[in-house]
Each structure stands twice: as structure tokens, then as C-alpha cells.
Design a protein around this motif. Structure first.
Motif, PDB file in Angstrom:
ATOM      1  N   SER A 170       0.824  -1.213   0.000  1.00 28.94           N
ATOM      2  CA  SER A 170       0.000   0.000   0.000  1.00 28.94           C
ATOM      3  C   SER A 170       0.858   1.264   0.000  1.00 28.94           C
ATOM      4  O   SER A 170       0.560   2.236  -0.696  1.00 28.94           O
ATOM      5  CB  SER A 170      -0.933  -0.005   1.212  1.00 28.94           C
ATOM      6  OG  SER A 170      -1.833  -1.092   1.158  1.00 28.94           O
ATOM      7  N   LEU A 171       1.950   1.254   0.778  1.00 26.70           N
ATOM      8  CA  LEU A 171       2.844   2.406   0.799  1.00 26.70           C
ATOM      9  C   LEU A 171       3.472   2.633  -0.570  1.00 26.70           C
ATOM     10  O   LEU A 171       3.548   3.767  -1.063  1.00 26.70           O
ATOM     11  CB  LEU A 171       3.938   2.189   1.849  1.00 26.70           C
ATOM     12  CG  LEU A 171       5.039   3.266   1.922  1.00 26.70           C
ATOM     13  CD1 LEU A 171       4.440   4.640   2.227  1.00 26.70           C
ATOM     14  CD2 LEU A 171       6.083   2.885   2.977  1.00 26.70           C
ATOM     15  N   GLY A 172       3.917   1.561  -1.208  1.00 23.02           N
ATOM     16  CA  GLY A 172       4.481   1.683  -2.545  1.00 23.02           C
ATOM     17  C   GLY A 172       3.468   2.226  -3.542  1.00 23.02           C
ATOM     18  O   GLY A 172       3.803   3.031  -4.415  1.00 23.02           O
ATOM     19  N   THR A 173       2.213   1.793  -3.395  1.00 26.14           N
ATOM     20  CA  THR A 173       1.150   2.271  -4.282  1.00 26.14           C
ATOM     21  C   THR A 173       0.903   3.761  -4.097  1.00 26.14           C
ATOM     22  O   THR A 173       0.679   4.498  -5.067  1.00 26.14           O
ATOM     23  CB  THR A 173      -0.150   1.483  -4.021  1.00 26.14           C
ATOM     24  OG1 THR A 173       0.085   0.099  -4.274  1.00 26.14           O
ATOM     25  CG2 THR A 173      -1.280   1.976  -4.921  1.00 26.14           C
ATOM     26  N   VAL A 174       0.945   4.216  -2.844  1.00 25.79           N
ATOM     27  CA  VAL A 174       0.768   5.654  -2.569  1.00 25.79           C
ATOM     28  C   VAL A 174       1.856   6.470  -3.263  1.00 25.79           C
ATOM     29  O   VAL A 174       1.586   7.493  -3.904  1.00 25.79           O
ATOM     30  CB  VAL A 174       0.771   5.910  -1.045  1.00 25.79           C
ATOM     31  CG1 VAL A 174       0.871   7.410  -0.760  1.00 25.79           C
ATOM     32  CG2 VAL A 174      -0.483   5.344  -0.401  1.00 25.79           C
ATOM     33  N   VAL A 175       3.116   6.018  -3.141  1.00 25.24           N
ATOM     34  CA  VAL A 175       4.233   6.732  -3.787  1.00 25.24           C
ATOM     35  C   VAL A 175       4.056   6.730  -5.298  1.00 25.24           C
ATOM     36  O   VAL A 175       4.264   7.751  -5.971  1.00 25.24           O
ATOM     37  CB  VAL A 175       5.581   6.086  -3.394  1.00 25.24           C
ATOM     38  CG1 VAL A 175       6.728   6.738  -4.174  1.00 25.24           C
ATOM     39  CG2 VAL A 175       5.816   6.215  -1.896  1.00 25.24           C
ATOM     40  N   TYR A 176       3.650   5.584  -5.842  1.00 28.37           N
ATOM     41  CA  TYR A 176       3.448   5.478  -7.289  1.00 28.37           C
ATOM     42  C   TYR A 176       2.378   6.463  -7.763  1.00 28.37           C
ATOM     43  O   TYR A 176       2.561   7.181  -8.755  1.00 28.37           O
ATOM     44  CB  TYR A 176       3.054   4.052  -7.661  1.00 28.37           C
ATOM     45  CG  TYR A 176       2.687   3.876  -9.120  1.00 28.37           C
ATOM     46  CD1 TYR A 176       3.676   3.669 -10.072  1.00 28.37           C
ATOM     47  CD2 TYR A 176       1.354   3.934  -9.543  1.00 28.37           C
ATOM     48  CE1 TYR A 176       3.345   3.520 -11.419  1.00 28.37           C
ATOM     49  CE2 TYR A 176       1.022   3.789 -10.882  1.00 28.37           C
ATOM     50  CZ  TYR A 176       2.020   3.581 -11.812  1.00 28.37           C
ATOM     51  OH  TYR A 176       1.699   3.441 -13.142  1.00 28.37           O
ATOM     52  N   ARG A 177       1.254   6.507  -7.057  1.00 30.96           N
ATOM     53  CA  ARG A 177       0.152   7.373  -7.481  1.00 30.96           C
ATOM     54  C   ARG A 177       0.506   8.850  -7.338  1.00 30.96           C
ATOM     55  O   ARG A 177       0.070   9.678  -8.142  1.00 30.96           O
ATOM     56  CB  ARG A 177      -1.111   7.032  -6.694  1.00 30.96           C
ATOM     57  CG  ARG A 177      -1.676   5.662  -7.078  1.00 30.96           C
ATOM     58  CD  ARG A 177      -2.884   5.264  -6.254  1.00 30.96           C
ATOM     59  NE  ARG A 177      -3.402   3.970  -6.709  1.00 30.96           N
ATOM     60  CZ  ARG A 177      -4.394   3.314  -6.132  1.00 30.96           C
ATOM     61  NH1 ARG A 177      -4.998   3.828  -5.070  1.00 30.96           N
ATOM     62  NH2 ARG A 177      -4.788   2.148  -6.607  1.00 30.96           N
ATOM     63  N   MET A 178       1.308   9.168  -6.317  1.00 28.67           N
ATOM     64  CA  MET A 178       1.774  10.552  -6.188  1.00 28.67           C
ATOM     65  C   MET A 178       2.678  10.933  -7.362  1.00 28.67           C
ATOM     66  O   MET A 178       2.591  12.043  -7.899  1.00 28.67           O
ATOM     67  CB  MET A 178       2.521  10.728  -4.866  1.00 28.67           C
ATOM     68  CG  MET A 178       1.637  10.675  -3.632  1.00 28.67           C
ATOM     69  SD  MET A 178       2.585  10.738  -2.089  1.00 28.67           S
ATOM     70  CE  MET A 178       3.361  12.352  -2.222  1.00 28.67           C
ATOM     71  N   THR A 179       3.522   9.999  -7.770  1.00 29.99           N
ATOM     72  CA  THR A 179       4.408  10.251  -8.911  1.00 29.99           C
ATOM     73  C   THR A 179       3.611  10.450 -10.192  1.00 29.99           C
ATOM     74  O   THR A 179       3.949  11.298 -11.026  1.00 29.99           O
ATOM     75  CB  THR A 179       5.391   9.071  -9.093  1.00 29.99           C
ATOM     76  OG1 THR A 179       6.110   8.859  -7.883  1.00 29.99           O
ATOM     77  CG2 THR A 179       6.373   9.346 -10.230  1.00 29.99           C
TER      78      THR A 179
END
Length: 514
Positions: free
Chosen positions: A421-430
Motif C-alpha cells: 500500500s505504501l508503494g502504491t501511494v508513492v506510485y500514485r503521487m508520482t
């Protein structure tokens, strides 16, 4: 067995005990293999049984859910009625459920068979681990035995897809279940000859309400976190987790007032037990989360085919397997505490190196970091497992083993879900400011949500879109952030664990070189 990690220099194991260990390890290998053996069989199952999307999910997941849900019950049951007896009953059930799965004529029948396999499988891990505590009284030998036991689990996960692939090449999909039957028959024949029986005559009857509360605690939590990992975080997924936690609180309150509880909460007042459980769970948390990213990274960022990704993953897998066999040497030479603390530091260095490699999108860097992680992770997990079992009183070894296995299940599920989930948050912010104006609404949503979605959308375009490189960088950045968080947390955990172990007064000199 000794209390609080003190050594026992007598009662060295003989040939009978070592042969018994290898029989137990083969049973563990089959139990572990059944977690992954279906991966390659799913297309054939879909073609034959035509399951719905929901049924397909349950065919995959129900085995792991049932294992996690019944570990504590089966471990405690072994303490009460006999560990060998529970193991043998479990072997009969495992063989029968394997036959039912192999000859399933519908998706519903296969789901039921996989559920029964999970319940039977839950007898294997705690029974085998607690029986090892009976077979090997000397701590140095027990460390080695747990290393062999851990190797069986590691090998099961590695060879599951391989065995499944070979069988599917020549036979129908049910053959992946039929291979369980001769192993269980062998266990039934040799176990009464080689394995001692052990039970706590003062354990009392099993409290059925506690069993139900235990299941109602574990299953919703595992379910919620597995769906977070599979579908991405959504607030609705917290509902089953919250339900599980509330029921868990009721379960704990009931255990406090029972004369013969399902879980003896006094185990958590043993400092070495609690510290080892905490370290074991954290190690599982981070390694499962990191390796989820690694597998996706190899295919989605570097563009490797599944076969090439599997071949490139062989060297790290070999390091994991070799370390499983050799970890006992470190424990016996340096003592359990120093092995755990040093392993945590090496693990922290490995995930820190993984963060750098992921950010720079380096194949060799990721694989080298994975090997370094294995050097630290394997001794930590096997040594803490030994401490969890070794510091518990002998009459509670089954319960302690089940708690250890359940914490590992939780740790892995939590790691995949939380770090995913944390990785997904970073991805979506990018991807938030990326220009996707050339795509329709559905395509833009898919590309912005996950890298897998972005890769699939990119395949529909006539030329490779510019934003795909940004998507890969976003995933790599999320991978690196999770690894950096893991590195800092593991170092902090080493500091905390050291303080707890010092208070536990573990006798490091009680471990004999072997």
C-alpha cells in the motif's frame, strides 16, 4: 528442554532422532509446497472446472486462510492429546483431502477440499516443531534440527511451482495433489517407530468457544490484509480487520479467566519469548513485502518474462536454501542473541542496498541485495524460532510453536499489504501530474493506479508512451522508500531486542559448538 535458554549438555540425539527429523521435514516440505504448487495449475483448473472470479480467488487463498486460522488450535490440541497423535491424524486427513482435491469435479468441491487441506496442514507445522523440541534436548543440536526444518519450508516454496510444472507437462492438474498421498502414508508408517509421544496430562479439555473466537480473530484479519495486497488499499478493507481485532480482544479476555486457556498468556511474560516473537514477525513482515516488490520489479520495470525472472531469482533462492542448512553453525558458534542481533544488522544493510538498487533500476544490484538479505534473514528467523520454542516450558511447546507459525503468517500478510500500500501511494503521487490526455478515462485510471495497469495500457499504444518511463520510476521510487523504511526499522528493532534479551539473561555459553 531448558528454561530461559539455558543449555543442556546431556541427552544427545542418536540415529533414530535424526531419521525422525528428516521424516518430519519431508512432511513440512509437502505442507509448504501446497502453498505454491497451484500457481502453474490454475489455467488447467480454469479450463476444466470453469470457476467464477470469486471461486478462483477462494481456490487460491482458502488453504492459507485455514492454515492460519487453525494453527493455534492444533498446536494447543497437540499439547493436550499428544503431538504425535495429532500429527498422525493430520496426515490421514491431509491424504484424504488431497485425494478429494485431485478428483474434484467442480470448483465448489475443490474449494472445500483445499479448506480441509488447510485444516489438516495446520497440524503439521506446530506438531513437527514441538516434536523437534522433544527429539533434541541439547540446544546446539536443536538449533541444527530447526535449521533442517526451516530448510524444508524454504525448499517447499521453491520446488512447489517446479514440481507442479513437471507434473502438468505429463499429467492432469489433479496430479499436483496426488503426490501428497505417498508422503503421508510414509509418515503414518514410520512416525510411530521413530517419534516420541508427548502430551501435557494436566492440560485440561479444549475450550471450544476459545477455538471459535481464535478463528474469528485470525481469519478476518488475514482476509482483510490479503485483499489490501491484491486490490490496493480501500477503507472498506479495514472492516474485517477491525472485526478481527475486536473479537481478538474478547479472546484475550476469555483466556485470562480460563484455568486451561487455548493460549497461555503467561508465555508473553517470558522476555526472550516475547522479543523473539517480535523479531520473527518483523523479519517476515519486511522480507515478504520486499520480495513482493522484487518479483514485480523484475517483470514490470526491467521487462523480464516470468521464466527469465524465475531464472534470475535462482541465485538468491539458493542462498536462502544454503543458509537454512548452515544457520545453526552461526547460532552454535556465536550464541542465539548475537546471531539474531547481527542478522538484523545484515538484513538492514541488505534492504538499504536494495533501496539504492531499486532506485537505480539495477538488476544485478537487486539480486545481490537479495542475497545479502538472505544472509541476515535466515539465521534471524530460525534462531528466533528456536528461542520461541526453547524458552517455553516443555508442556507448552506445541502452543508456542503454533504462536510462532501464526505470527509468521501475520507478519507476511501484513508486510505484503502495508508495504504494498505504501508503494502504491508513492506510485500514485508520482503519476499525479503526468499528462495522460491521450488516453480514455478507463485507461488513464488504470495507468495512474498501478504499474501493472500502466504496462497493459502501454501495450495498446502504437508507440511506447513517454509516461511509461515515469510510471516505472514511480514504482522504483516506491520500492526504494519501502526498503529504506525497512532498513531503519530493523536497526531500531535490533536496539530494542538487545535491551530485552539483556533483561532475559539468556545463557549464551549453554550453546555447544557442533
Amino acid at each position: 528442554m531448558q528454561e530461559e535458554g539455558t543449555g543442556n549438555r546431556e541427552q544427545l540425539a542418536g540415529r533414530r532422532e535424526w531419521i525422525g527429523l528428516y521424516v518430519l521435514s519431508i512432511a513440512c516440505l509437502i505442507y509448504s509446497m501446497d502453498l505454491s504448487v497451484l500457481f502453474l495449475a490454475m489455467p488447467a483448473i480454469v479450463a476444466d472446472l470453469d470457476p467464477s472470479a470469486s471461486q478462483l480467488l477462494w481456490i487460491n487463498d482458502i488453504y492459507g486462510f485455514m492454515v492460519a486460522g487453525f494453527l493455534v488450535t492444533m498446536g494447543t490440541l497437540g499439547d493436550r492429546v499428544g503431538r504425535r497423535r495429532v500429527l498422525l491424524y493430520g496426515a490421514v486427513a491431509f491424504g484424504a483431502a488431497s485425494a478429494l482435491a485431485a478428483f474434484s469435479s467442480s470448483a465448489q468441491q475443490l474449494i472445500i477440499a483445499r479448506a480441509l487441506l488447510g485444516i489438516a496442514g495446520a497440524t503439521v507445522a506446530p506438531s513437527t516443531l514441538s516434536l523437534i523440541a522433544n527429539l533434541f534436548q541439547n540446544e546446539a543440536e536443536r538449533n541444527r534440527a530447526i535449521g533442517v526444518w526451516g530448510s524444508a519450508f524454504a525448499l517447499g516454496g521453491l520446488v512447489g511451482p517446479l514440481v507442479g510444472g513437471v507434473l502438468l507437462q505429463y499429467f492432469y492438474w489433479g496430479s499436483v495433489f496426488l503426490i501428497n498421498i505417498p508422503v503421508m502414508l510414509t509418515l503414518l508408517i514410520v512416525a510411530p517407530l521413530l517419534l516420541p509421544e508427548y502430551k501435557n496430562d494436566e492440560g485440561g479439555e479444549l475450550d471450544l468457544l476459545s477455538v471459535l473466537l481464535s478463528l474469528a480473530t485470525v481469519l478476518p484479519i488475514i482476509y482483510g490484509f490479503k485483499h489490501m495486497a491484491a486490490d490496493g488499499f480501500e477503507p472498506i478493507q479495514l472492516v474485517p480487520v477491525a472485526i478481527g481485532l475486536v473479537i481478538g480482544a474478547l479472546f484475550v479476555q476469555r483466556q485470562k479467566h480460563l484455568v486451561h486457556p487455548l493460549i497461555d498468556l503467561s508465555l508473553f511474560r517470558i522476555p526472550a519469548f516475547t522479543a523473539s516473537l517480535m523479531v520473527n514477525l518483523a523479519a517476515m513482515f519486511f522480507v515478504f513485502g520486499v520480495f513482493l516488490f522484487q518479483n514485480l520489479f523484475l517483470q514490470l520495470v526491467l521487462g523480464l518474462s516470468p521464466l527469465k525472472a524465475a531464472l534470475w531469482s535462482i541465485p538468491p533462492s539458493l542462498v536462502f536454501t544454503i543458509m537454512s542448512f548452515q544457520a545453526y553453525r552461526f547460532t552454535n558458534r556465536f550464541g542465539p542473541v548475537r546471531t539474531v542481533l547481527t542478522g538484523l544488522v545484515i538484513n538492514a544493510a541488505g534492504v538499504a542496498a536494495m533501496a539504492v538498487a531499486a532506485y537505480n533500476q539495477s538488476l544485478l544490484g537487486v539480486l545481490g541485495s537479495s542475497m545479502l538479505i538472505a544472509l541476515g534473514f535466515v539465521p534471524v528467523v530460525l534462531t528466533t524460532t528456536g528461542l520461541i520454542v526453547g524458552t517455553a516450558p516443555p508442556e507448552r511447546a506445541g502452543s508456542a510453536s503454533a504462536i510462532s507459525e501464526t505470527s509468521a503468517e501475520f507478519g507476511g500478510a501484513l508486510g505484503v499489504a502495508v508495504l504494498g500500500s505504501l508503494g502504491t501511494v508513492v506510485y500514485r503521487m508520482t503519476m499525479g501530474d503526468v499528462n495522460l490526455s491521450g488516453l480514455d478515462a478507463m485507461q488513464a485510471s488504470a495507468a495512474s493506479a498501478t504499474l501493472a495497469g500502466a504496462v497493459e495500457v502501454a501495450k495498446t499504444q502504437t508507440t511506447t508512451p513517454i509516461w511509461l518511463e515515469t510510471a516505472k520510476m514511480g514504482f522504483s521510487l516506491g520500492f526504494a522508500v519501502c526498503c529504506a523504511l525497512a532498513s531503519v526499522t530493523l536497526l531500531f528493532l535490533a536496539i530494542v531486542a538487545r535491551k530485552i534479551y539483556v533483561r532475559a539473561h539468556i545463557d549464551e555459553d549453554g550453546v555447544l559448538p557442533h
